[in-house]
Design a protein around this motif. Structure first.
Motif, short mmCIF file in Angstrom:
data_model
loop_
_atom_site.label_atom_id
_atom_site.label_comp_id
_atom_site.label_asym_id
_atom_site.label_seq_id
_atom_site.Cartn_x
_atom_site.Cartn_y
_atom_site.Cartn_z
N VAL A 42 1.01 -1.56 -0.34
CA VAL A 42 -0.15 0.04 -0.33
C VAL A 42 1.03 1.32 0.00
O VAL A 42 1.74 1.49 1.01
CB VAL A 42 -0.99 0.38 1.15
CG1 VAL A 42 -1.41 1.42 1.22
CG2 VAL A 42 -1.81 -1.09 1.55
N GLN A 43 0.91 2.15 -0.79
CA GLN A 43 1.39 3.11 -1.43
C GLN A 43 0.39 4.14 -0.87
O GLN A 43 -0.47 4.77 -1.94
CB GLN A 43 2.21 3.42 -2.68
CG GLN A 43 3.17 4.01 -2.99
CD GLN A 43 3.69 4.13 -4.12
OE1 GLN A 43 2.97 3.65 -4.94
NE2 GLN A 43 4.81 4.85 -4.52
N LEU A 44 1.14 4.94 -0.25
CA LEU A 44 0.71 6.44 -0.12
C LEU A 44 1.41 8.14 0.13
O LEU A 44 2.51 8.05 1.06
CB LEU A 44 -0.32 6.57 1.99
CG LEU A 44 -0.90 5.24 2.57
CD1 LEU A 44 -1.23 5.62 3.94
CD2 LEU A 44 -2.44 5.28 1.44
N LEU A 45 1.28 8.31 -1.33
CA LEU A 45 2.05 9.89 -1.50
C LEU A 45 2.35 10.57 -0.65
O LEU A 45 1.88 10.61 0.29
CB LEU A 45 1.59 9.99 -2.90
CG LEU A 45 2.04 9.32 -4.15
CD1 LEU A 45 1.36 9.92 -5.33
CD2 LEU A 45 2.73 8.21 -4.22
N GLY A 46 3.33 11.17 -0.50
CA GLY A 46 4.25 11.83 1.02
C GLY A 46 4.12 11.86 2.08
O GLY A 46 4.16 12.10 3.45
N LYS A 80 8.26 1.94 4.76
CA LYS A 80 8.91 2.65 4.30
C LYS A 80 8.77 3.93 4.00
O LYS A 80 7.73 4.22 3.11
CB LYS A 80 9.68 2.41 2.79
CG LYS A 80 10.60 2.96 2.85
CD LYS A 80 11.46 2.79 0.94
CE LYS A 80 12.55 2.93 0.44
NZ LYS A 80 12.99 2.88 -0.78
N PRO A 81 9.73 4.63 5.12
CA PRO A 81 8.60 6.52 5.37
C PRO A 81 9.64 6.88 3.55
O PRO A 81 10.07 6.85 3.15
CB PRO A 81 9.66 7.07 5.83
CG PRO A 81 10.44 6.77 6.50
CD PRO A 81 9.83 4.71 6.00
N SER A 82 8.56 7.87 3.12
CA SER A 82 8.71 8.52 2.10
C SER A 82 9.27 9.39 1.54
O SER A 82 10.28 10.27 2.82
CB SER A 82 7.28 9.15 0.98
OG SER A 82 6.73 10.12 2.00
N GLY A 84 9.95 12.59 1.03
CA GLY A 84 8.99 14.20 1.19
C GLY A 84 8.92 13.83 2.74
O GLY A 84 9.11 15.08 3.51
N LEU A 85 8.81 12.71 3.66
CA LEU A 85 8.32 12.52 5.23
C LEU A 85 9.73 12.71 5.71
O LEU A 85 10.04 13.34 6.60
CB LEU A 85 7.76 11.61 5.48
CG LEU A 85 6.80 11.18 7.00
CD1 LEU A 85 6.95 12.57 7.40
CD2 LEU A 85 6.65 10.16 7.40
N ILE A 86 10.69 12.59 4.92
CA ILE A 86 12.14 12.12 5.62
C ILE A 86 13.03 13.23 5.79
O ILE A 86 13.36 13.81 6.05
CB ILE A 86 13.10 11.28 4.75
CG1 ILE A 86 12.34 9.97 4.82
CG2 ILE A 86 14.34 11.24 4.97
CD1 ILE A 86 13.33 8.45 4.08
N ASP A 87 12.73 13.87 4.41
CA ASP A 87 13.17 15.13 4.49
C ASP A 87 12.48 15.87 5.55
O ASP A 87 13.27 17.17 5.92
CB ASP A 87 13.09 16.05 2.86
CG ASP A 87 14.05 15.06 2.19
OD1 ASP A 87 14.90 14.62 2.00
OD2 ASP A 87 13.60 15.48 0.82
#
Length: 87
Positions: A42-46, A80-82, A84-87
């Protein structure tokens, strides 16, 4: 944050009733769980990607006795965090 805290946050940000927020949060959790059980990701963009990983069987040790034991293979959920979330 607990599940109830998440429900309260959804309630305050959306203006939904608490019962509707609870149903929405529960539906998201159940949907992600069902997809992972099917082996899908399941991929949740951002936000990130939930997936299933398979761990191989391995040999371990009982920490109390030091005796060798076989640890069976199993499937585990991963997130796995996106970027954008890591930055």
């Amino acid at each position: 944050m607990t599940k109830q805290g998440l429900i309260n946050s959804v309630c305050s940000k959306t203006g939904l009733a608490t019962s509707d927020s609870q149903k929405a949060v529960q539906a998201v959790i159940e949907t992600i769980t069902a997809e992972l059980k099917r082996g899908n990701s399941v991929q949740l963009l951002g936000f990130g990607t939930f997936s299933v990983d398979e761990r191989a069987a391995r040999e371990g040790r009982n920490p109390a006795t030091g005796e060798k034991m076989q640890i069976p293979a199993k499937k585990v959920a991963k997130w796995k965090p996106s970027k954008g979330l890591i930055d």
